[in-house]
Design an enzyme around this catalytic site. Structure first.
Site, PDB file in Angstrom:
ATOM      1  N   LYS A  22       1.132 -19.454  -9.141  1.00 11.12           N
ATOM      2  CA  LYS A  22       0.785 -17.618  -8.720  1.00 11.12           C
ATOM      3  C   LYS A  22       1.078 -16.436  -8.847  1.00 11.12           C
ATOM      4  O   LYS A  22       0.566 -15.740 -10.204  1.00 11.12           O
ATOM      5  CB  LYS A  22       0.368 -17.733  -6.866  1.00 11.12           C
ATOM      6  CG  LYS A  22       0.510 -16.680  -6.786  1.00 11.12           C
ATOM      7  CD  LYS A  22       1.029 -16.451  -4.953  1.00 11.12           C
ATOM      8  CE  LYS A  22       2.281 -15.962  -4.636  1.00 11.12           C
ATOM      9  NZ  LYS A  22       2.905 -14.936  -4.849  1.00 11.12           N
ATOM     10  N   ASN A  23       2.479 -16.730  -9.581  1.00 12.45           N
ATOM     11  CA  ASN A  23       3.711 -15.314  -9.819  1.00 12.45           C
ATOM     12  C   ASN A  23       3.059 -15.549 -11.669  1.00 12.45           C
ATOM     13  O   ASN A  23       3.549 -14.878 -11.752  1.00 12.45           O
ATOM     14  CB  ASN A  23       4.472 -15.381  -9.313  1.00 12.45           C
ATOM     15  CG  ASN A  23       4.390 -15.592  -8.436  1.00 12.45           C
ATOM     16  OD1 ASN A  23       3.752 -14.805  -7.499  1.00 12.45           O
ATOM     17  ND2 ASN A  23       5.319 -15.166  -6.775  1.00 12.45           N
ATOM     18  N   CYS A 119       5.986  -4.932   3.261  1.00 14.53           N
ATOM     19  CA  CYS A 119       5.331  -6.072   3.997  1.00 14.53           C
ATOM     20  C   CYS A 119       6.613  -6.759   4.739  1.00 14.53           C
ATOM     21  O   CYS A 119       7.493  -6.586   4.998  1.00 14.53           O
ATOM     22  CB  CYS A 119       4.791  -6.928   2.521  1.00 14.53           C
ATOM     23  SG  CYS A 119       6.445  -7.699   2.127  1.00 14.53           S
ATOM     24  N   ARG A 124      10.231  -3.132  -0.114  1.00  8.84           N
ATOM     25  CA  ARG A 124       9.228  -3.617  -1.478  1.00  8.84           C
ATOM     26  C   ARG A 124       8.746  -2.200  -1.956  1.00  8.84           C
ATOM     27  O   ARG A 124       8.101  -1.466  -2.240  1.00  8.84           O
ATOM     28  CB  ARG A 124       7.502  -4.442  -0.985  1.00  8.84           C
ATOM     29  CG  ARG A 124       8.231  -5.808  -0.109  1.00  8.84           C
ATOM     30  CD  ARG A 124       8.622  -6.595  -0.956  1.00  8.84           C
ATOM     31  NE  ARG A 124       8.131  -7.706  -2.342  1.00  8.84           N
ATOM     32  CZ  ARG A 124       7.332  -8.237  -1.977  1.00  8.84           C
ATOM     33  NH1 ARG A 124       6.694  -9.088  -1.330  1.00  8.84           N
ATOM     34  NH2 ARG A 124       6.613  -8.686  -3.418  1.00  8.84           N
ATOM     35  N   ASP A 307      12.601 -16.993  -3.370  1.00  6.10           N
ATOM     36  CA  ASP A 307      11.073 -17.722  -3.255  1.00  6.10           C
ATOM     37  C   ASP A 307      10.919 -18.741  -2.299  1.00  6.10           C
ATOM     38  O   ASP A 307      10.042 -19.900  -2.025  1.00  6.10           O
ATOM     39  CB  ASP A 307       9.972 -17.792  -3.520  1.00  6.10           C
ATOM     40  CG  ASP A 307       9.308 -15.735  -4.319  1.00  6.10           C
ATOM     41  OD1 ASP A 307       8.510 -16.369  -5.363  1.00  6.10           O
ATOM     42  OD2 ASP A 307       9.609 -15.535  -3.397  1.00  6.10           O
ATOM     43  N   ARG A 399      -2.884 -17.548   0.640  1.00  2.00           N
ATOM     44  CA  ARG A 399      -2.514 -16.608  -0.592  1.00  2.00           C
ATOM     45  C   ARG A 399      -1.295 -17.596  -1.697  1.00  2.00           C
ATOM     46  O   ARG A 399      -1.639 -17.343  -2.956  1.00  2.00           O
ATOM     47  CB  ARG A 399      -1.083 -15.812  -0.216  1.00  2.00           C
ATOM     48  CG  ARG A 399      -1.893 -15.042   0.662  1.00  2.00           C
ATOM     49  CD  ARG A 399      -1.340 -13.234   1.023  1.00  2.00           C
ATOM     50  NE  ARG A 399      -0.923 -13.067   0.212  1.00  2.00           N
ATOM     51  CZ  ARG A 399      -0.675 -11.641   0.048  1.00  2.00           C
ATOM     52  NH1 ARG A 399      -0.363 -11.158   0.944  1.00  2.00           N
ATOM     53  NH2 ARG A 399      -0.261 -11.448  -0.863  1.00  2.00           N
TER      54      ARG A 399
HETATM   55  C1  EPZ Z   1       7.918 -10.741  -7.575  1.00  9.80           C
HETATM   56  O1  EPZ Z   1       7.308 -10.132  -6.446  1.00  9.80           O
HETATM   57  C2  EPZ Z   1       7.298 -12.187  -7.235  1.00  9.80           C
HETATM   58  N1  EPZ Z   1       5.361 -11.899  -6.634  1.00  9.80           N
HETATM   59  C3  EPZ Z   1       7.612 -12.307  -5.600  1.00  9.80           C
HETATM   60  O2  EPZ Z   1       7.134 -13.822  -4.258  1.00  9.80           O
HETATM   61  C4  EPZ Z   1       9.049 -12.581  -5.654  1.00  9.80           C
HETATM   62  O3  EPZ Z   1       9.494 -13.230  -4.093  1.00  9.80           O
HETATM   63  C5  EPZ Z   1       9.879 -11.548  -6.679  1.00  9.80           C
HETATM   64  O4  EPZ Z   1       9.217 -11.372  -7.450  1.00  9.80           O
HETATM   65  C6  EPZ Z   1      11.106 -12.179  -6.683  1.00  9.80           C
HETATM   66  O5  EPZ Z   1      10.910 -13.371  -7.689  1.00  9.80           O
HETATM   67  C7  EPZ Z   1       5.161 -12.464  -7.229  1.00  9.80           C
HETATM   68  O6  EPZ Z   1       5.038 -12.235  -8.798  1.00  9.80           O
HETATM   69  C8  EPZ Z   1       3.267 -11.932  -7.370  1.00  9.80           C
HETATM   70  P1  EPZ Z   1      11.021  -7.653  -7.624  1.00  9.80           P
HETATM   71  P2  EPZ Z   1       7.860  -8.145  -7.238  1.00  9.80           P
HETATM   72  O7  EPZ Z   1       9.645  -6.503  -7.924  1.00  9.80           O
HETATM   73  O8  EPZ Z   1       7.645  -7.938  -8.630  1.00  9.80           O
HETATM   74  C9  EPZ Z   1      13.720  -4.434  -5.064  1.00  9.80           C
HETATM   75  C10 EPZ Z   1       6.057 -15.264  -3.236  1.00  9.80           C
HETATM   76  O9  EPZ Z   1       6.064 -15.512  -2.376  1.00  9.80           O
HETATM   77  N2  EPZ Z   1      12.543  -3.054  -6.364  1.00  9.80           N
HETATM   78  O10 EPZ Z   1      11.481  -8.536  -8.110  1.00  9.80           O
HETATM   79  O11 EPZ Z   1       7.400  -7.462  -5.767  1.00  9.80           O
HETATM   80  C11 EPZ Z   1      12.654  -4.921  -4.423  1.00  9.80           C
HETATM   81  O12 EPZ Z   1      12.616  -4.377  -3.397  1.00  9.80           O
HETATM   82  C12 EPZ Z   1       6.707 -13.432  -3.719  1.00  9.80           C
HETATM   83  O13 EPZ Z   1       5.545 -15.382  -4.586  1.00  9.80           O
HETATM   84  C13 EPZ Z   1      12.862  -2.785  -6.020  1.00  9.80           C
HETATM   85  O14 EPZ Z   1      13.333  -2.211  -5.459  1.00  9.80           O
HETATM   86  O15 EPZ Z   1       9.244  -8.451  -6.534  1.00  9.80           O
HETATM   87  C14 EPZ Z   1      13.560  -6.105  -3.885  1.00  9.80           C
HETATM   88  O16 EPZ Z   1      14.599  -5.926  -3.210  1.00  9.80           O
HETATM   89  C15 EPZ Z   1       6.846 -13.217  -2.917  1.00  9.80           C
HETATM   90  N3  EPZ Z   1      12.470  -1.594  -6.410  1.00  9.80           N
HETATM   91  C16 EPZ Z   1      14.056  -6.999  -5.208  1.00  9.80           C
HETATM   92  O17 EPZ Z   1      14.043  -5.492  -5.752  1.00  9.80           O
HETATM   93  C17 EPZ Z   1      11.350  -1.525  -7.231  1.00  9.80           C
HETATM   94  O18 EPZ Z   1      10.785  -0.803  -8.644  1.00  9.80           O
HETATM   95  C18 EPZ Z   1      12.308  -8.004  -6.323  1.00  9.80           C
HETATM   96  O19 EPZ Z   1      11.380  -7.377  -5.984  1.00  9.80           O
HETATM   97  C19 EPZ Z   1      10.453  -3.094  -7.814  1.00  9.80           C
HETATM   98  C20 EPZ Z   1      11.975  -3.919  -6.968  1.00  9.80           C
END
Ligand code: EPZ
Length: 438
Positions: A22-23, A119, A124, A307, A399
């Site tokens: 998915k990711n 969420c 996020r 995850d 999802r």
């Molecule tokens: C991706 O989300 C995945 N989703 C998530 O999977 C996964 O948990 C996450 O990466 C971490 O590995 C998809 O790929 C569609 P991040 P993403 O930006 O890109 C902070 C699942 O269950 N952050 O790496 O949104 C944020 O708050 C889902 O499949 C900022 O502070 O994750 C979080 O604490 C859930 N500012 C951390 O980084 C930003 O601009 C990780 O977020 C962006 C993120």
């Protein structure tokens, strides 16, 4: 209303195949926006509600989308004029819609994206996405719940990410493919899904180097074209089945799984007494009757994946002693423990660490899923619980998991997905729990 109903106590045996990731596929779908000629032909695509939602958004953006669900193939053609607004009805349902911003900016010079809400697992924010795109030359304003980004041209530069955000790395990388000059992204995400995206972009004519390391370097080009690309297998679905096999003291081969993508999980499973064998046809997991406690900390790749955190806490709760789970990536990702407490779990949360008391004799209950991976954790707990467990709010599970209950049933679980109203369901649950009462 649909629910998954599980009668616990059945060990899992046999073989199960995991789907495409998915990711990985969601950003790959967004990458289709970048191709001004040809078709992006994606194979090994998982049939998930998030994938369908991304397709709907792309159609809204005037991309021609064909999804052959039976063959797990998507064809994307963006050779027509692409529109640039991602409205609230899409982004509010799926945060991953955010990754269309970079491609839209690069392809059209304009992007208007609804601000995603928070969420269940955290606020996020998207500040890192916006910081990187601004550094590439985009002028970004926020009003009326929308982000509006404009860039007559994107110019390559050096970008440092304060946190190795997966989404921010993907957005910036895709925008930089059509920027003038060279962009470096330092402290970028290193997830395998980032490498998958970079490989596809390079097949589309981009020049991306270093994906999988903490510095990615992109040499901008004038245009990108379509290509054929097979989506990588889903390491999180694979990890979910590995944990389920261990939790039920089963013996399961997870086909299409690659151990190199699950090294932290495999190491922790082995620490807990589980046998994990890397085979040519997948990963074999053999459970143990006495699980040892463990200490786990989630971290960006190559650390233990957040995850798999909810699923892993179920295994830790079954272990003989006290385990620790430190969630360092998201600020609110222990919601599943509230539901597990209703199944007899005992734990304490201290800051970002859950102290988990085992061994737990899970008892069946009616529980509600709060997010995708929490749902998977509740299903795993149901597999080992005494009695009947009913899991609701299945839209979250859909999802990220394709035919989860069928796959578990094929492995020997007594599990079904039913669409009945509460009254009938209560009667059937009593019938299963107390047949003597008739
Ligand atoms: C991706 O989300 C995945 N989703 C998530 O999977 C996964 O948990 C996450 O990466 C971490 O590995 C998809 O790929 C569609 P991040 P993403 O930006 O890109 C902070 C699942 O269950 N952050 O790496 O949104 C944020 O708050 C889902 O499949 C900022 O502070 O994750 C979080 O604490 C859930 N500012 C951390 O980084 C930003 O601009 C990780 O977020 C962006 C993120």
């Amino acid at each position: 209303m649909e629910k998954i109903i599980i009668k616990g106590g059945h060990r899992l045996f046999g073989r199960v195949a995991v789907e495409g990731a998915k990711n990985a596929v969601l950003p790959l779908q967004a990458a289709g926006i970048l191709a001004s000629t040809g078709t992006l032909h994606l194979t090994n695509v998982p049939v998930l509600s998030d994938v369908l939602m991304m397709n709907e958004l792309l159609k809204f953006l005037n991309i021609r989308v064909q999804f052959n669900q039976e063959n797990h193939v998507i064809d994307l053609n963006a050779s027509q004029k692409v529109s640039s607004e991602a409205p609230f009805q899409y982004v509010s349902k799926m945060r991953a819609s955010m990754v269309v911003m970079g491609p839209l900016l690069a392809r059209t010079g304009y992007a208007k994206i609804a601000l995603p809400g928070g969420c269940a697992i955290g606020s996020r924010p998207i500040d890192l996405h916006l910081k990187g795109l601004r550094q590439l030359g985009a002028v970004i304003e926020q009003h009326d719940g929308y982000i509006e980004a404009r860039a007559d041209r994107l110019v390559g530069t050096n970008i440092y990410l304060d946190f190795p955000s997966v989404g921010a790395t993907q957005n910036i990388m895709m925008a930089a493919t059509l920027a003038e000059g060279i962009t470096t992204i330092e402290n970028c995400a290193r997830e395998p899904e980032i490498v998958d995206l970079a490989n596809a972009l390079n097949k589309m004519g981009a020049r991306v180097h270093g994906a999988g390391t903490d510095v990615i370097r992109i040499q901008g080009v004038n245009f990108l074209h379509g290509c054929d690309y097979r989506v990588m297998s889903d390491r999180i679905e694979a990890g979910t089945f590995m944990i389920a096999a261990a939790a039920t003291n089963g013996d399961v081969v997870i086909e299409n799984a690659e151990s190199k993508y699950n090294e932290p999980l495999i190491a922790k499973l082995q620490d807990m007494g589980v046998t994990v064998i890397d085979q040519d046809d997948g990963i074999r997991v053999l459970g143990t009757s006495v699980l040892l406690p463990s200490t786990v900390q989630t971290a960006p790749y190559p650390g233990f994946p957040t995850d798999l955190q909810p699923q892993m806490t179920v295994l830790q709760l079954l272990a003989n002693g006290t385990s620790m789970m430190n969630e360092t990536v998201f600020e609110k990702r222990f919601m599943h423990l509230e539901e597990l407490r209703r199944m007899n779990a005992e734990y304490q949360i201290k800051n970002s660490t859950a102290v988990l008391s085992g061994p737990t004799k899970f008892s069946g209950a009616e529980v509600a899923t709060t997010d995708l991976r929490a749902g998977a954790a509740l299903v795993i707990a149901g597999l080992v619980a005494q009695g009947i467990t009913q899991v609701r709010n299945l839209k979250y599970l859909d999802r990220g998991y394709y035919h989860l209950h069928q796959k578990l049933a094929q492995l020997g679980a007594q599990i079904d997905r039913v669409n009945i109203d509460d009254q009938i369901e209560l009667a059937s649950a009593k019938e299963v729990n107390h047949p003597e009462r008739g």
